[in-house]
Design an enzyme around this catalytic site. Structure first.
Site, PDB file in Angstrom:
ATOM      1  CB  CYS A  77     -23.219  -7.027  -5.384  1.00  0.00           C
ATOM      2  SG  CYS A  77     -22.775  -7.039  -7.137  1.00  0.00           S
ATOM      3  CB  CYS A  80     -23.941 -10.655  -7.616  1.00  0.00           C
ATOM      4  SG  CYS A  80     -22.544 -10.617  -8.732  1.00  0.00           S
ATOM      5  CG  HIS A  90     -19.564  -7.020  -9.642  1.00  0.00           C
ATOM      6  ND1 HIS A  90     -20.460  -8.057  -9.551  1.00  0.00           N
ATOM      7  CD2 HIS A  90     -19.451  -6.722 -10.951  1.00  0.00           C
ATOM      8  CE1 HIS A  90     -20.873  -8.364 -10.759  1.00  0.00           C
ATOM      9  NE2 HIS A  90     -20.283  -7.566 -11.623  1.00  0.00           N
ATOM     10  CB  CYS A  91     -14.337  -9.364 -10.858  1.00  0.00           C
ATOM     11  SG  CYS A  91     -13.065  -9.389 -12.131  1.00  0.00           S
ATOM     12  CB  CYS A  94     -14.967 -12.671 -13.315  1.00  0.00           C
ATOM     13  SG  CYS A  94     -13.222 -13.013 -13.375  1.00  0.00           S
ATOM     14  CB  CYS A  97     -19.612 -10.886  -5.874  1.00  0.00           C
ATOM     15  SG  CYS A  97     -20.528  -9.343  -5.991  1.00  0.00           S
ATOM     16  CG  HIS A 104     -10.005 -12.513  -9.049  1.00  0.00           C
ATOM     17  ND1 HIS A 104     -10.015 -13.699  -9.709  1.00  0.00           N
ATOM     18  CD2 HIS A 104     -10.865 -11.732  -9.707  1.00  0.00           C
ATOM     19  CE1 HIS A 104     -10.857 -13.640 -10.722  1.00  0.00           C
ATOM     20  NE2 HIS A 104     -11.377 -12.448 -10.739  1.00  0.00           N
ATOM     21  CB  CYS A 105      -9.090 -10.449 -11.909  1.00  0.00           C
ATOM     22  SG  CYS A 105      -9.614 -10.156 -13.601  1.00  0.00           S
TER      23      CYS A 105
END
Length: 107
Positions: A77, A80, A90-91, A94, A97, A104-105
């Site tokens: 990534c 990050c 990777h979100c 948010c 990672c 999630h999300c």
């Protein structure tokens, strides 16, 4: 009456799981997946992609990483600055990672 009972049970289960998925904090990869400062400098200073892949492979040799990129390289990534473990993504919401991104999300 039976339909109403079944409906309300399913509705409560739905609301509970939605609530858990929205308000549970995401799990981030551990510190062992972050690159050291020296490794990060060595990776960023190298301009050739094949040498960058070799540097990542050397660092990830002692990590439990099995998922690779399409070309066979280690997943990394850039935002990050960490080596991505399996099922890590990777979100963008948010801005970090997250492990097990599929749970999630909901956005």
């Amino acid at each position: 009456v039976a339909y109403l009972v079944v409906f309300h049970i399913l509705f409560v289960l739905f609301v509970w799981t939605y609530w858990k998925s929205v308000f549970t904090l995401p799990i981030q990869p551990g510190k062992k997946f972050h690159m050291s400062y020296a490794d990060q400098e060595r990776y960023e200073s190298e301009e050739r992609p094949e040498v960058q892949r070799q540097i990542l492979a050397e660092i990830a040799r002692k990590l439990p990483v099995y998922t690779r990129t399409g070309s066979g390289g280690i997943r990394f990534c850039d935002r990050c600055q960490l080596i991505k473990p399996d099922r890590c993504h990777h979100c963008s919401v948010c801005a970090m990672c997250v492990l097990k991104m599929d749970h999630h999300c909901p956005w």
